[in-house]
Design a protein around this motif. Structure first.
Motif, PDB file in Angstrom:
ATOM      1  N   TYR A  84      23.989  60.327  52.061  1.00 30.88           N
ATOM      2  CA  TYR A  84      22.808  60.854  52.753  1.00 30.88           C
ATOM      3  C   TYR A  84      23.202  61.841  53.843  1.00 30.88           C
TER       4      TYR A  84
ATOM      5  N   VAL B 234      17.575  63.548  49.743  1.00 29.90           N
ATOM      6  CA  VAL B 234      17.619  62.120  50.051  1.00 29.90           C
ATOM      7  C   VAL B 234      16.452  61.402  49.386  1.00 29.90           C
ATOM      8  N   ARG B 235      15.257  61.998  49.480  1.00 34.74           N
ATOM      9  CA  ARG B 235      14.082  61.360  48.867  1.00 34.74           C
ATOM     10  C   ARG B 235      14.240  61.266  47.345  1.00 34.74           C
TER      11      ARG B 235
ATOM     12  N   GLN C  14      16.599  58.450  46.592  1.00 34.79           N
ATOM     13  CA  GLN C  14      15.967  57.141  46.789  1.00 34.79           C
ATOM     14  C   GLN C  14      15.082  56.772  45.595  1.00 34.79           C
ATOM     15  N   ARG C  15      14.394  57.800  45.006  1.00 34.55           N
ATOM     16  CA  ARG C  15      13.581  57.524  43.819  1.00 34.55           C
ATOM     17  C   ARG C  15      14.481  57.105  42.652  1.00 34.55           C
TER      18      ARG C  15
ATOM     19  N   LEU D  61      17.343  55.628  42.955  1.00 31.04           N
ATOM     20  CA  LEU D  61      17.811  54.281  43.278  1.00 31.04           C
ATOM     21  C   LEU D  61      16.771  53.249  42.869  1.00 31.04           C
ATOM     22  N   LYS D  62      15.525  53.529  43.191  1.00 38.53           N
ATOM     23  CA  LYS D  62      14.448  52.598  42.864  1.00 38.53           C
ATOM     24  C   LYS D  62      14.292  52.449  41.357  1.00 38.53           C
TER      25      LYS D  62
ATOM     26  N   ARG E 124      23.465  51.332  45.224  1.00 36.75           N
ATOM     27  CA  ARG E 124      23.846  51.446  46.629  1.00 36.75           C
ATOM     28  C   ARG E 124      25.182  50.757  46.876  1.00 36.75           C
TER      29      ARG E 124
ATOM     30  N   GLY F 257      23.226  54.398  52.940  1.00 38.72           N
ATOM     31  CA  GLY F 257      23.393  55.841  52.862  1.00 38.72           C
ATOM     32  C   GLY F 257      24.457  56.292  51.898  1.00 38.72           C
TER      33      GLY F 257
ATOM     34  N   LEU G  15      25.377  56.178  47.766  1.00 32.26           N
ATOM     35  CA  LEU G  15      24.899  55.853  46.420  1.00 32.26           C
ATOM     36  C   LEU G  15      25.860  56.392  45.373  1.00 32.26           C
TER      37      LEU G  15
END
Length: 491
Positions: free
Chosen positions: A15, A23-24, A27-28, A30-31, A37, A41, A43
């Motif tokens: 990050y 970053v956003r 995160q999507r 990752l979800k 992770r 911060g 990945l």
């Protein structure tokens, strides 16, 4: 200090290196299970089994992103900036222990980057300067976190630095440490570092704790590493029964002929090259060599000590007497070369190839302590080899050390009625190679075996008739230089 932005890679996403939109997006992913992770911060798309290797490969980038402005801590810096026993020490703004896959990060609160600290790979992770690293490693460790290596290791590192890079480096290091210490709050450590450096340089007294340090602090100081090498050779000689040929030059004429050949070949090893008949003319017949007076005197100096019974049978002294004895020998041997300081120990370091010999201020102590090993090995061949290696390894004078070492060796043989030893030209490289193996690898076996072989070769000739022995040695290739084209033969 400003960080240099780095583009994210496909296998490790940080990050700290990414724009807000990136970053956003991460995160999507990752979800959705497309990324995993490793830490806050951090990945990666790779499976968990690969994480330790990934962390190891990207260690500097990862640490700079997680702990910007951190300085590699004392213990990790001492070992080159890598984890030690799986722990990476960092000096940071707070103290904390963090577990990462395959590596633990130990954060210790302390000063940030200071003068001389350098960014690692252009990132905001700093490697401490040498004076800072040594000062911090002298810090007293309290509690369970062992952040420093301690005094013994610092002492050892300082000695290694002095041996590798010279005394001036330690002087400069001491000055830098004095400037840095107040800003780092390491005044106590600076005083200790000053004491250690002073003891190594011989300007102060300090309670040294390593064997090498104790040698340097002794009176007179000695080279503990060289002493350990001499002890290794002595142990090998004690445990190895050696063959020992009886003296073969038993008549007056044979002794003169032998002394001539000994001096001729001993000088040839050192690069003083003459045709053997020319050398015979000025050594045995008094024919002057007007074009090379100094070289001819070098041969005469060795001949004189090889033929004179007082020198030829003078066994090497033990303790302080060895200093006077070697100086007297050298003064006589090099009398015609005032420019090399006959009888005066060297004042500047000398070397051969990659081998640097004992430092000038350690010459006396190393000779004194090394000579004390002589009575611990059997008289004759064993003591001859130890005496020769002592002088060769210390190299106490500006010039003439190799010839002096071989004279000392042969005296130990003469005094017990054994044959003296000649190292012919064709055996020169093998002789020097074996000495190098002992000096650099600490392996005495090749040296002892080679000297046993050439001792038997020397004793295989009859020295009563010089013309005959010269002809025999020529047939045996003694005067040749190339080991590729020729093999040393027995008569």
């Amino acid at each position: 200090m400003a960080s240099l932005a780095k583009k994210p890679t496909g296998e490790l996403l940080l990050y700290a290196e990414m724009a807000a939109a990136e970053v956003r997006a991460a995160q999507r992913q990752l979800k959705a299970g497309q990324l995993h992770r490793i830490a806050a911060g951090v990945l990666t798309p790779w499976p968990e089994a690969s994480w330790p290797g990934l962390v190891a490969r990207e260690r500097i980038r990862l640490l700079a992103a997680l702990y910007p402005g951190a300085v590699v801590g004392p213990k990790s810096a001492f070992y080159g900036g890598v984890p030690h026993d799986g722990v990476m020490h960092l000096t940071y703004t707070y103290t904390k222990r963090v577990a990462l896959p395959g590596m633990t990060v130990q954060l210790i609160q302390g000063p940030g980057a200071s003068q001389g600290d350098t960014p690692m790979m252009g990132r905001e992770l700093y490697y401490p300067s040498l004076p800072r690293m040594l000062l911090e490693n002298l810090s007293i460790t309290r509690g369970q976190v062992q952040k420093s290596v301690g005094r013994v290791e610092v002492e050892r590192r300082l000695i290694e630095t002095c041996e590798a890079r010279g005394e001036e480096v330690l002087n400069h290091l001491r000055e830098q440490a004095r400037d840095l210490a107040p800003g780092l709050g390491l005044q106590r450590e600076q005083v200790l570092l000053d004491e250690l450096i002073g003891a190594i340089l011989g300007t102060r007294q300090a309670d040294m704790q390593t064997q090498a340090g104790k040698g340097l602090a002794a009176a007179p100081p000695y080279d503990a590493n060289r002493l350990a090498l001499l002890e290794k050779l002595a142990a090998h000689l004690r445990a190895s029964p050696l063959k020992q040929a009886a003296a073969v030059a038993t008549t007056d004429q044979a002794r003169v002929n032998f002394a001539f050949l000994e001096s001729y070949f001993s000088n040839f090893i050192e690069g003083t090259e003459f045709d053997v008949q020319d050398a015979r003319g000025f050594v045995l017949q008094g024919r002057p060599i007007t074009t090379r007076p100094k070289d001819s005197h070098d041969v005469l100096g060795v001949f004189r000590q090889a033929v004179n019974p007082g020198w030829a049978n003078q066994t090497l002294g033990v303790g302080e007497p060895v200093l006077h004895q070697l100086r007297d020998r050298h003064r006589d041997q090099m009398a015609e070369r005032p420019e090399v300081g006959p009888g005066e120990f060297k004042t500047q370091a000398n070397r051969a190839g990659n081998t640097e010999f004992v430092a000038p201020r350690l010459v006396r102590g190393t000779l004194v302590e090394g000579s004390k090993l002589l009575p611990t090995v059997p008289a004759g061949m064993a003591r001859a080899l130890l005496a020769m290696f002592l002088v060769a390894e210390v190299h106490p004078f500006t010039d003439g050390n190799g010839r002096l070492a071989r004279l000392v060796m042969n005296a130990e043989l003469s005094v017990v009625g054994a044959s003296r030893l000649i190292i012919p030209t064709l055996f020169r490289e093998e002789y020097l190679d074996c000495l190098r193996a002992l000096t650099r690898q600490g392996d005495p076996a090749p040296f002892v075996q080679a000297m046993q072989h050439i001792h038997a070769w020397t004793a295989a000739f009859n020295y009563d008739d010089l013309d005959r022995v010269l002809a025999q040695m020529a047939v045996c290739h003694a005067f040749e230089k190339s080991r590729i084209q020729h093999k040393l033969l027995f008569p």
